[in-house]
Design a protein around this motif. Structure first.
Motif, mmCIF file in Angstrom:
data_model
loop_
_atom_site.group_PDB
_atom_site.id
_atom_site.type_symbol
_atom_site.label_atom_id
_atom_site.label_comp_id
_atom_site.label_asym_id
_atom_site.label_seq_id
_atom_site.Cartn_x
_atom_site.Cartn_y
_atom_site.Cartn_z
ATOM 1 N N THR A 71 -4.384 20.228 11.976
ATOM 2 C CA THR A 71 -3.843 19.095 12.727
ATOM 3 C C THR A 71 -4.885 18.393 13.591
ATOM 4 O O THR A 71 -4.735 17.213 13.878
ATOM 5 C CB THR A 71 -2.684 19.537 13.635
ATOM 6 N N GLU A 72 -5.930 19.091 14.004
ATOM 7 C CA GLU A 72 -6.892 18.481 14.933
ATOM 8 C C GLU A 72 -7.538 17.243 14.339
ATOM 9 O O GLU A 72 -7.529 16.175 14.948
ATOM 10 C CB GLU A 72 -7.954 19.496 15.335
ATOM 11 N N LEU A 73 -8.108 17.367 13.173
ATOM 12 C CA LEU A 73 -8.775 16.232 12.535
ATOM 13 C C LEU A 73 -7.763 15.140 12.197
ATOM 14 O O LEU A 73 -8.000 13.970 12.478
ATOM 15 C CB LEU A 73 -9.504 16.693 11.271
ATOM 16 N N ALA A 74 -6.638 15.522 11.623
ATOM 17 C CA ALA A 74 -5.624 14.548 11.219
ATOM 18 C C ALA A 74 -5.118 13.748 12.418
ATOM 19 O O ALA A 74 -4.922 12.538 12.322
ATOM 20 C CB ALA A 74 -4.464 15.236 10.518
ATOM 21 N N VAL A 79 3.785 10.063 5.974
ATOM 22 C CA VAL A 79 4.584 11.212 5.579
ATOM 23 C C VAL A 79 3.619 12.368 5.378
ATOM 24 O O VAL A 79 2.623 12.234 4.658
ATOM 25 C CB VAL A 79 5.379 10.938 4.283
ATOM 26 N N ILE A 80 3.911 13.478 6.028
ATOM 27 C CA ILE A 80 3.059 14.660 5.932
ATOM 28 C C ILE A 80 3.879 15.799 5.354
ATOM 29 O O ILE A 80 4.941 16.128 5.884
ATOM 30 C CB ILE A 80 2.517 15.062 7.319
ATOM 31 N N SER A 81 3.382 16.389 4.272
ATOM 32 C CA SER A 81 4.014 17.605 3.782
ATOM 33 C C SER A 81 3.134 18.777 4.195
ATOM 34 O O SER A 81 1.902 18.700 4.130
ATOM 35 C CB SER A 81 4.201 17.567 2.260
ATOM 36 N N SER A 82 3.773 19.827 4.678
ATOM 37 C CA SER A 82 3.019 20.984 5.155
ATOM 38 C C SER A 82 3.958 22.166 5.310
ATOM 39 O O SER A 82 5.166 21.987 5.510
ATOM 40 C CB SER A 82 2.368 20.674 6.505
ATOM 41 N N LEU A 116 0.847 -1.190 0.000
ATOM 42 C CA LEU A 116 0.000 0.000 0.000
ATOM 43 C C LEU A 116 0.881 1.238 0.000
ATOM 44 O O LEU A 116 1.706 1.430 0.900
ATOM 45 C CB LEU A 116 -0.926 0.044 1.219
ATOM 46 N N VAL A 117 0.712 2.054 -1.016
ATOM 47 C CA VAL A 117 1.305 3.391 -1.082
ATOM 48 C C VAL A 117 0.154 4.301 -1.470
ATOM 49 O O VAL A 117 -0.348 4.234 -2.595
ATOM 50 C CB VAL A 117 2.455 3.474 -2.111
ATOM 51 N N ALA A 118 -0.304 5.115 -0.526
ATOM 52 C CA ALA A 118 -1.496 5.944 -0.744
ATOM 53 C C ALA A 118 -1.157 7.418 -0.604
ATOM 54 O O ALA A 118 -0.410 7.810 0.296
ATOM 55 C CB ALA A 118 -2.578 5.560 0.254
ATOM 56 N N TRP A 119 -1.725 8.221 -1.499
ATOM 57 C CA TRP A 119 -1.503 9.670 -1.531
ATOM 58 C C TRP A 119 -2.830 10.361 -1.284
ATOM 59 O O TRP A 119 -3.812 10.096 -1.975
ATOM 60 C CB TRP A 119 -0.964 10.062 -2.902
ATOM 61 N N VAL A 120 -2.859 11.253 -0.299
ATOM 62 C CA VAL A 120 -4.074 11.989 0.033
ATOM 63 C C VAL A 120 -3.772 13.479 0.005
ATOM 64 O O VAL A 120 -2.868 13.941 0.706
ATOM 65 C CB VAL A 120 -4.600 11.581 1.436
ATOM 66 N N ASN A 121 -4.511 14.208 -0.814
ATOM 67 C CA ASN A 121 -4.436 15.669 -0.768
ATOM 68 C C ASN A 121 -5.169 16.111 0.488
ATOM 69 O O ASN A 121 -6.324 15.752 0.688
ATOM 70 C CB ASN A 121 -5.060 16.289 -2.020
ATOM 71 N N ALA A 122 -4.480 16.875 1.344
ATOM 72 C CA ALA A 122 -5.022 17.160 2.672
ATOM 73 C C ALA A 122 -5.049 18.650 2.981
ATOM 74 O O ALA A 122 -4.920 19.048 4.135
ATOM 75 C CB ALA A 122 -4.186 16.411 3.716
ATOM 76 N N GLU A 123 -5.247 19.464 1.962
ATOM 77 C CA GLU A 123 -5.213 20.914 2.169
ATOM 78 C C GLU A 123 -6.395 21.411 2.996
ATOM 79 O O GLU A 123 -6.286 22.392 3.717
ATOM 80 C CB GLU A 123 -5.160 21.629 0.830
ATOM 81 N N THR A 124 -7.535 20.726 2.901
ATOM 82 C CA THR A 124 -8.700 21.074 3.722
ATOM 83 C C THR A 124 -9.164 19.819 4.457
ATOM 84 O O THR A 124 -8.824 18.697 4.073
ATOM 85 C CB THR A 124 -9.872 21.596 2.855
ATOM 86 N N ASP A 125 -9.960 20.017 5.483
ATOM 87 C CA ASP A 125 -10.500 18.867 6.213
ATOM 88 C C ASP A 125 -11.353 17.997 5.296
ATOM 89 O O ASP A 125 -11.310 16.767 5.379
ATOM 90 C CB ASP A 125 -11.324 19.331 7.421
ATOM 91 N N ASP A 126 -12.125 18.621 4.416
ATOM 92 C CA ASP A 126 -12.954 17.845 3.491
ATOM 93 C C ASP A 126 -12.098 16.992 2.557
ATOM 94 O O ASP A 126 -12.423 15.837 2.288
ATOM 95 C CB ASP A 126 -13.859 18.767 2.669
ATOM 96 N N GLN A 127 -11.005 17.572 2.048
ATOM 97 C CA GLN A 127 -10.107 16.802 1.174
ATOM 98 C C GLN A 127 -9.468 15.657 1.936
ATOM 99 O O GLN A 127 -9.335 14.553 1.406
ATOM 100 C CB GLN A 127 -9.026 17.699 0.586
ATOM 101 N N LEU A 128 -9.054 15.913 3.161
ATOM 102 C CA LEU A 128 -8.442 14.877 3.988
ATOM 103 C C LEU A 128 -9.411 13.713 4.189
ATOM 104 O O LEU A 128 -9.062 12.552 3.961
ATOM 105 C CB LEU A 128 -8.008 15.453 5.335
ATOM 106 N N LEU A 129 -10.629 14.014 4.601
ATOM 107 C CA LEU A 129 -11.617 12.953 4.823
ATOM 108 C C LEU A 129 -11.941 12.209 3.539
ATOM 109 O O LEU A 129 -11.991 10.964 3.532
ATOM 110 C CB LEU A 129 -12.895 13.551 5.419
ATOM 111 N N ALA A 130 -12.156 12.944 2.462
ATOM 112 C CA ALA A 130 -12.481 12.291 1.188
ATOM 113 C C ALA A 130 -11.334 11.410 0.718
ATOM 114 O O ALA A 130 -11.550 10.297 0.218
ATOM 115 C CB ALA A 130 -12.813 13.348 0.134
#
Length: 153
Positions: free
Chosen positions: A81-84, A97-100, A21-35
């Motif tokens: 960071t709260e939701l994540a 891995v988190i880029s920010s 498993l190598v998964a990439w999640v765009n996490a710029e907003t909480d909605d993007q993170l959850l989706a």
């Protein structure tokens, strides 16, 4: 700065090594993170019909916590960071891995800062990549792009 490119290179290397498993999640907003986390849950076959994205994300956290093989989850451009914090597995063999560019994200794990090149690093990089020994030209270009690694590349 090149943080996304560094994360992408790391993810490509893990995929080439055959990590299951190598998964990439765009996490710029909480909605993007959850989706994104919900989409990963669907991709590994653990999403349930009728669940909302938050439920899928929590299901993924539990699933990742039980994995014994290598897994990589990349959260790109994380801003909140709260939701994540509540959705990241604390157990299992998953690497996250988190880029920010937000300092508060450092509370989620060990920080690896991506800095600009020094003047000498920028000149050496440009000379190596271009095959030219034009130090003055390299200095001029490095100054124009503020020695940002991505811009120099």
């Amino acid at each position: 700065m090149g943080k996304t490119q560094i994360a992408a290179a790391y993810a490509r290397r893990r995929a080439e090594e055959g990590w299951p498993l190598v998964a990439w999640v765009n996490a710029e907003t909480d909605d993007q993170l959850l989706a994104g986390l919900d989409a990963v849950a669907a991709a590994v076959g653990i999403a349930m019909v009728g669940e909302d994205a938050g439920q899928g994300a929590r299901r993924l956290k539990d699933w990742l916590s039980r994995q014994s093989g290598p897994c990589l989850l990349v959260l790109d451009n994380l801003t909140g960071t709260e939701l994540a914090a509540g959705l990241l597995p604390a157990l299992g063999s998953v690497q996250v891995v988190i880029s920010s560019n937000r300092r508060q994200v450092q509370a989620l794990g060990a920080a690896v800062p991506v800095e600009v090149f020094t003047v000498d690093e920028a000149v050496a990089f440009l000379q190596e990549r271009s095959g030219r020994i034009d130090e003055q030209g390299a200095l001029l270009l490095a100054g124009e792009v503020e020695r940002l690694p991505l811009a120099l590349a």
